[in-house]
Design a protein around this motif. Sequence first.
Motif, PDB file in Angstrom:
ATOM      1  N   MET A 168       7.198  24.452  -7.010  1.00 54.41           N
ATOM      2  CA  MET A 168       8.187  24.110  -6.302  1.00 54.41           C
ATOM      3  C   MET A 168       9.224  23.374  -6.923  1.00 54.41           C
ATOM      4  O   MET A 168       9.847  22.537  -6.212  1.00 54.41           O
ATOM      5  N   GLY A 169       9.459  23.626  -8.247  1.00 53.00           N
ATOM      6  CA  GLY A 169      10.660  22.904  -8.734  1.00 53.00           C
ATOM      7  C   GLY A 169      10.440  21.549  -9.087  1.00 53.00           C
ATOM      8  O   GLY A 169      11.613  20.602  -8.784  1.00 53.00           O
ATOM      9  N   GLY A 170       9.196  21.067  -9.205  1.00 52.08           N
ATOM     10  CA  GLY A 170       9.037  19.731  -9.534  1.00 52.08           C
ATOM     11  C   GLY A 170       8.928  18.671  -8.224  1.00 52.08           C
ATOM     12  O   GLY A 170       8.617  17.483  -8.493  1.00 52.08           O
ATOM     13  N   ARG A 171       9.147  19.163  -7.225  1.00 50.44           N
ATOM     14  CA  ARG A 171       8.829  18.516  -6.057  1.00 50.44           C
ATOM     15  C   ARG A 171       8.302  19.103  -5.034  1.00 50.44           C
ATOM     16  O   ARG A 171       8.304  20.345  -4.730  1.00 50.44           O
ATOM     17  N   ALA A 172       7.860  18.487  -3.906  1.00 56.88           N
ATOM     18  CA  ALA A 172       7.382  19.128  -2.878  1.00 56.88           C
ATOM     19  C   ALA A 172       7.549  18.616  -1.503  1.00 56.88           C
ATOM     20  O   ALA A 172       7.849  17.317  -1.357  1.00 56.88           O
ATOM     21  N   ILE A 189       0.748  -1.146   0.093  1.00 60.69           N
ATOM     22  CA  ILE A 189      -0.053  -0.258   0.202  1.00 60.69           C
ATOM     23  C   ILE A 189       0.808   1.184   0.007  1.00 60.69           C
ATOM     24  O   ILE A 189       0.703   2.277  -0.937  1.00 60.69           O
ATOM     25  N   LEU A 190       1.906   1.199   0.798  1.00 59.99           N
ATOM     26  CA  LEU A 190       2.778   2.554   0.984  1.00 59.99           C
ATOM     27  C   LEU A 190       3.596   2.722  -0.475  1.00 59.99           C
ATOM     28  O   LEU A 190       3.440   3.607  -0.933  1.00 59.99           O
ATOM     29  N   HIS A 191       3.622   1.558  -1.110  1.00 60.07           N
ATOM     30  CA  HIS A 191       4.482   1.607  -2.309  1.00 60.07           C
ATOM     31  C   HIS A 191       3.403   2.143  -3.474  1.00 60.07           C
ATOM     32  O   HIS A 191       3.798   3.229  -4.186  1.00 60.07           O
ATOM     33  N   ILE A 192       2.399   1.783  -3.511  1.00 57.40           N
ATOM     34  CA  ILE A 192       1.441   2.389  -4.207  1.00 57.40           C
ATOM     35  C   ILE A 192       1.026   3.899  -3.766  1.00 57.40           C
ATOM     36  O   ILE A 192       1.077   4.698  -4.838  1.00 57.40           O
ATOM     37  N   GLU A 193       1.056   4.339  -2.780  1.00 53.55           N
ATOM     38  CA  GLU A 193       0.863   5.529  -2.430  1.00 53.55           C
ATOM     39  C   GLU A 193       1.832   6.496  -2.813  1.00 53.55           C
ATOM     40  O   GLU A 193       1.850   7.377  -3.253  1.00 53.55           O
ATOM     41  N   ARG A 194       3.229   5.930  -2.771  1.00 48.74           N
ATOM     42  CA  ARG A 194       4.342   6.573  -3.010  1.00 48.74           C
ATOM     43  C   ARG A 194       4.292   6.863  -4.670  1.00 48.74           C
ATOM     44  O   ARG A 194       4.806   8.005  -5.019  1.00 48.74           O
ATOM     45  N   ASP A 195       3.831   5.991  -5.295  1.00 46.61           N
ATOM     46  CA  ASP A 195       3.450   6.276  -6.602  1.00 46.61           C
ATOM     47  C   ASP A 195       2.623   7.686  -7.072  1.00 46.61           C
ATOM     48  O   ASP A 195       2.903   8.261  -7.872  1.00 46.61           O
ATOM     49  N   ILE A 196       1.408   7.298  -6.340  1.00 49.84           N
ATOM     50  CA  ILE A 196       0.663   8.358  -6.584  1.00 49.84           C
ATOM     51  C   ILE A 196       0.993   9.703  -6.148  1.00 49.84           C
ATOM     52  O   ILE A 196       0.983  10.639  -6.865  1.00 49.84           O
ATOM     53  N   VAL A 197       2.077  10.042  -5.068  1.00 47.77           N
ATOM     54  CA  VAL A 197       2.544  11.036  -4.519  1.00 47.77           C
ATOM     55  C   VAL A 197       3.506  11.624  -5.677  1.00 47.77           C
ATOM     56  O   VAL A 197       3.660  12.832  -6.171  1.00 47.77           O
ATOM     57  N   ASN A 206       3.378  14.998  -7.719  1.00 50.27           N
ATOM     58  CA  ASN A 206       4.521  16.113  -7.807  1.00 50.27           C
ATOM     59  C   ASN A 206       4.879  16.265  -8.900  1.00 50.27           C
ATOM     60  O   ASN A 206       5.027  17.519  -9.392  1.00 50.27           O
ATOM     61  N   GLN A 207       4.596  15.532 -10.115  1.00 50.94           N
ATOM     62  CA  GLN A 207       5.211  15.683 -11.517  1.00 50.94           C
ATOM     63  C   GLN A 207       4.055  16.721 -12.222  1.00 50.94           C
ATOM     64  O   GLN A 207       4.423  17.439 -12.797  1.00 50.94           O
ATOM     65  N   SER A 208       2.747  16.548 -11.832  1.00 51.35           N
ATOM     66  CA  SER A 208       1.560  17.091 -12.605  1.00 51.35           C
ATOM     67  C   SER A 208       1.456  18.530 -11.452  1.00 51.35           C
ATOM     68  O   SER A 208       1.228  19.517 -12.384  1.00 51.35           O
ATOM     69  N   HIS A 209       1.639  18.535 -10.512  1.00 55.68           N
ATOM     70  CA  HIS A 209       1.007  19.601  -9.575  1.00 55.68           C
ATOM     71  C   HIS A 209       2.358  20.685  -8.936  1.00 55.68           C
ATOM     72  O   HIS A 209       2.273  21.532  -8.441  1.00 55.68           O
ATOM     73  N   GLY A 210       3.604  20.091  -9.034  1.00 53.56           N
ATOM     74  CA  GLY A 210       4.640  20.531  -8.266  1.00 53.56           C
ATOM     75  C   GLY A 210       5.584  21.716  -8.919  1.00 53.56           C
ATOM     76  O   GLY A 210       6.811  21.982  -8.707  1.00 53.56           O
ATOM     77  N   GLY A 211       4.949  22.019  -9.939  1.00 53.86           N
ATOM     78  CA  GLY A 211       5.812  23.141 -10.903  1.00 53.86           C
ATOM     79  C   GLY A 211       6.364  24.223 -10.195  1.00 53.86           C
ATOM     80  O   GLY A 211       7.494  24.622 -10.173  1.00 53.86           O
TER      81      GLY A 211
END
Lengths: 513, 140
Positions: free
Chosen positions: B136-140, B117-125, B129-134
């Motif tokens: 913050m330089g691609g990461r948050a 589950i943690l693995h799946i959630e990490r993938d979601i995050v 980050n790629q789609s919404h983290g612009g």
Amino acid sequence: MATSEIQHTALTLHDQLPILQVAIPLLAAPLCVLVGQRHAAWWIAFISSFAAFVISCLLLVQVTDGSYISYEIGGWAPPLGIEYRVDALNAFMLFLVSGIATLILPFASASIGQEVPERNHTLLYSCFLLCLTGLLGVLITGDAFNVFVFLEISSLSTYVLVAQGAYRDKRALTAAYDYLIMGTIGATFFVIGLGFLYMATGTLNMADIAARIAEQGDNRTVRAAFAFILVGMGLKVAIYPLHHWLPNAYTFAPSAITAFLAATATKVAIYVWLRFMFGVFRPDFLFDVYTLQFIILPFGLIAMFAASFVAIFQRDFKRMLAYSSIAQIGYMLLGIGLISATGLTATISHLFNHGITKAALFMGVGALVFYSGSSFYDRLEGRGRTMPWTSAAIVIGGLSLIGVPGTAGFVSKWVLVQAAFEKGWWPIAALIVASSLLAVIYVWRVIETLYLTAPAEGAARREAPLPMLIPLWIAALSCIYFGFDGVFVVDIARTAAEGLLTSPTPLPLLEGN
Amino acid sequence: MWEFIVGHLNYWLFCVLMMTGLYIVVARGNLVKKIVGLNIFQTAVFMLYISMGKIAGGTAPIFPTDMNVDPNVVYSNPLPHVLILTAIVVGIATTSLGLALVVRIREEYDTIEEEDILHIERDIVTAENQSHGGAMGGRA
């Protein structure tokens, strides 16, 4: 003490207010399910919350002078029977919790329509009422085990409410699961602590426990009880190292639910802390004083900074506010750690002021999400132009979060700084100001996103629907109102704080116990 | 010394059960096993309460029907038992709600192992980050 027969003839509806406070939402909850129609369920929920709010107002005006109302359930006199005891502190909290519930429900009627499928609405309102019942029950009861029972009523329904966010984001399920595990461990620790207290004193009435602990003094059983209650409730309060469940639960729960929980659930847990640390264990119990000063106060300070730093680096408005909640809890812990009437006044008024501020902000997020679909900053760009009313209310809430003069947040922080100076601990006062500057940074990021970026192309001006805007603005305006007229809140908070610090009149001890 | 150990047997068992339960909650990755651990943890508390209600030589707290209570008879304290009835109800509600959540988690994630589950959630995050983290330089 009068015999029960005489009291029975003397009771009027007005004397029954303490029990009605809890009974009305409790009975309305199954009624929602029985009616089974979502509009009718909403009306039942709203009317019963409003009734609870009116009752809490009636109770509050009776106790603002520092007196208390004692209500015997079923006519059984305390300490044997269960007692509901209303004083300035819990009447004020009842006022906050039932007021927020009444405010959130109109908002919920609009927002959950988008976030939760319609077949769940009736059950959701029913759970909401159960959660409200639990919170009101925790506040009003004077019986220690009753606190546990009501706490579990509110917690169990909270887990269900948080899990309802799963229709938007499946992580709501794991958030609810984590919360369930943590919350149950906390509640079980709490009940172990109550067990030790019962072993040491043989009673469950809080005032009676206090009198007996004062009589027998410090011993290891009482210390163990204190430690278990401290940690158990600490999990529910989300004090700094025990806050793991909070950010996910707040981020993934439906907007209206987050607004309700952020404004009430952790506040009620802090109330239980206050009640046990000052009402039951008394500050002359040295172990209590050392724990508060050397453990709770530093954790409060760490929370103020660590959580604020994390909040600055969030890219999701809702998650940012969740971390800011942990930081704000730090201020309340600081007030407790100062162990003075002024410190407690600051804690209690911050409970109230932060409650309405966070309700306003989370409702603001809910209104933004209504059209944008998510609360990431990049989806909220330029909303200040397309949703001016919502954004303006968020700015007011944000200013109150920072503690700008003229907003509610300022009043309680000011009292907190005064409390620090009273003790001569000026570095702490400096730290309060410094952490408020961190709040400036994370609130500024929101304002920048809302106002200083261009709206997405083709975005028309589209304000949130009125059932969302009106509660949002009531909360925002009360942030300003209580900022200019802070006397009301601070006066009640001071009466409540002094009530906590002076020992209550002990009940007549029972023979043979 | 022996007296102390045997005389507090219930309390030792309470400690062992409580820590076993808590350990299972922390150490097991399987969500159902965690719930079982939580259950053991809560059951330990029932034992603590029931033990403290027992009075040496005490009998069941039931008065004779004619209410001729013999003052020499010692009765156990019934109050902790009554409290624990309530706590058992709370425990059942918690367990059933927990298991219901596990069922829903399995529907959505297709697994009930915490690590997966943690693995799946990490993938979601990461995707978020790629789609919404612009900003913050691609990461948050």
